[in-house]
Design an enzyme around this catalytic site. Structure first.
Site, short mmCIF file in Angstrom:
data_model
loop_
_atom_site.label_atom_id
_atom_site.label_comp_id
_atom_site.label_asym_id
_atom_site.label_seq_id
_atom_site.Cartn_x
_atom_site.Cartn_y
_atom_site.Cartn_z
CG ASP A 52 -1.88 -0.92 1.26
OD1 ASP A 52 -2.16 -1.39 0.23
OD2 ASP A 52 -2.35 -1.24 2.24
CE1 TYR A 110 3.93 -6.63 4.04
CE2 TYR A 110 3.66 -9.05 4.08
CZ TYR A 110 3.67 -7.88 3.37
OH TYR A 110 3.18 -7.80 2.02
#
Lengths: 245, 245
Positions: A52, A110
């Site tokens: 994103d 992540y």
């Protein structure tokens, strides 16, 4: 014709995410343009993780096909000469022509970083979330343990998802604290749209005491986005790396 | 009238250093303007460490005098509302009216950070020096040990200094390595102009093998700027904190 795999690090602050879109400059677009100029053939990369806007990466992966005679391991050096300082290729190598970074089994990692102190740290404002309320790290860890394994993560997925199935496997989910910086590290078979940010937002609610760790199983079972916590801001998130298995 | 001490953190990337100067915006100037508006009286701060352009801080110190009725510990919160996101007050408190941050004994700590790997890390490009040549950390540590104690640091001082004496005491000088990031941490009674950056530049030469650790005593004895290594770039340097003793 050979297929090249790039390992890509970037500071996502000034980009509208990975994927090419009309509203602003993206990582993918910058890579396509730089590769097209460098290799003098039209190049379109395929990314592993379409991060994103505002999300960073240490080791995202992109592949493309080329006829170039530049040795695969030298493409990184040549390409970095043409990239802005907030996008840096960490590695380039040849892979099998049928390798696709999204259509193969992988483990993605992540990290979501939180600066938890009274006042923000200016040098970390771009890659961490500043959060001044006290956080109970032990409770966050207890909550994190409930996510490990294979679950339906529909509650932890943006309603805008196009995913066919919302079942995913989380191999590891840890909450580390070093001085005032908390790192939520998650490794999984893949993540739904906004999943890591919703996990982080939910763990933050556990940290402040708004939720108890033992409420997590019910949140998972609900299969309802409204049951989980808010989507934590993008800028605290970094795509650390992908292991293809 | 009371004297207030501020602990100031900043990302120095976009500033022409601490001290007010005609060529560009400085940390001191931004603080003076924000304090003058907040307290509605003309304020001029006095800084402990007048950092160079591009140098960062976690805990620089500034003092000023004021008649405000805002409680000293609340000034930090009010001031942060008026400061840009790259300057953040970490603490405010009242100190004795004769406290001067430069005319009193103190121990200052600086860190110089080096990203030592094949390719740069985009997220660390503002607060670390990227250095791709291999570094022998053990030799850097051996060299660092020679600096500890009280020495004439004339070789490690910009020729533009106005200091009366070039004798300083270094209490601690360590070289830590975590993954690909080296941290040169130095604590001393005070530092000459560019001294930490010249120390870092000299230790880098030791790391690459251009100099040997046991050559350091001769460099100190030379009392000649030309005998030491280059001045390492400003953006790797952070003023960590000051302890007033």
């Amino acid at each position: 014709m050979k297929r090249i795999k790039l390992t890509v690090a970037y500071d996502g602050t000034n980009y509208h995410g990975w994927q090419v879109q009309p509203n602003g400059i993206t990582i993918e677009e910058v890579l396509n343009q730089a590769l097209t100029k460098l290799l003098k053939e039209p190049i379109t990369v395929t990314g592993a993780s379409r991060t994103d806007a505002g999300v960073h990466a240490l080791g995202n992966v992109a592949v493309f096909d080329t006829d170039t005679r530049i040795p695969p391991d030298k493409i990184s050096y040549a390409l970095n000469q043409r990239l802005p300082e907030d996008i840096v290729i960490q590695d380039s190598c040849e892979v099998s022509p049928d390798f696709h970074p999204r259509h193969c089994d992988s483990r993605k990692t992540y990290e979501y970083k939180i600066v938890n102190r009274t006042f923000p740290l200016p040098l970390r404002r771009h890659d961490t979330l500043f959060f001044y309320r006290a956080l109970n790290v032990e409770n966050m860890r207890r909550a994190a343990d409930y996510f490990i394994g294979t679950h339906d993560f529909k509650s932890f997925c943006s309603v805008h998802t196009q995913a066919e199935t919302t079942v995913r496997t989380i191999y590891e989910l840890t909450v580390a604290k070093e001085q005032d910086i908390l790192t939520i590290r998650v490794c999984g078979s893949g993540f739904l749209y906004n999943m890591v940010r919703i996990l982080a937002g939910t763990l933050l609610q556990v940290g402040t005491g708004e939720r108890q760790p033992d409420q997590i199983p019910a949140v998972l079972e609900a299969c309802d986005r409204m049951a989980a916590g808010p989507t934590a801001p993008a800028h605290g998130l970094t795509m650390v790396g992908i292991q293809f298995v």
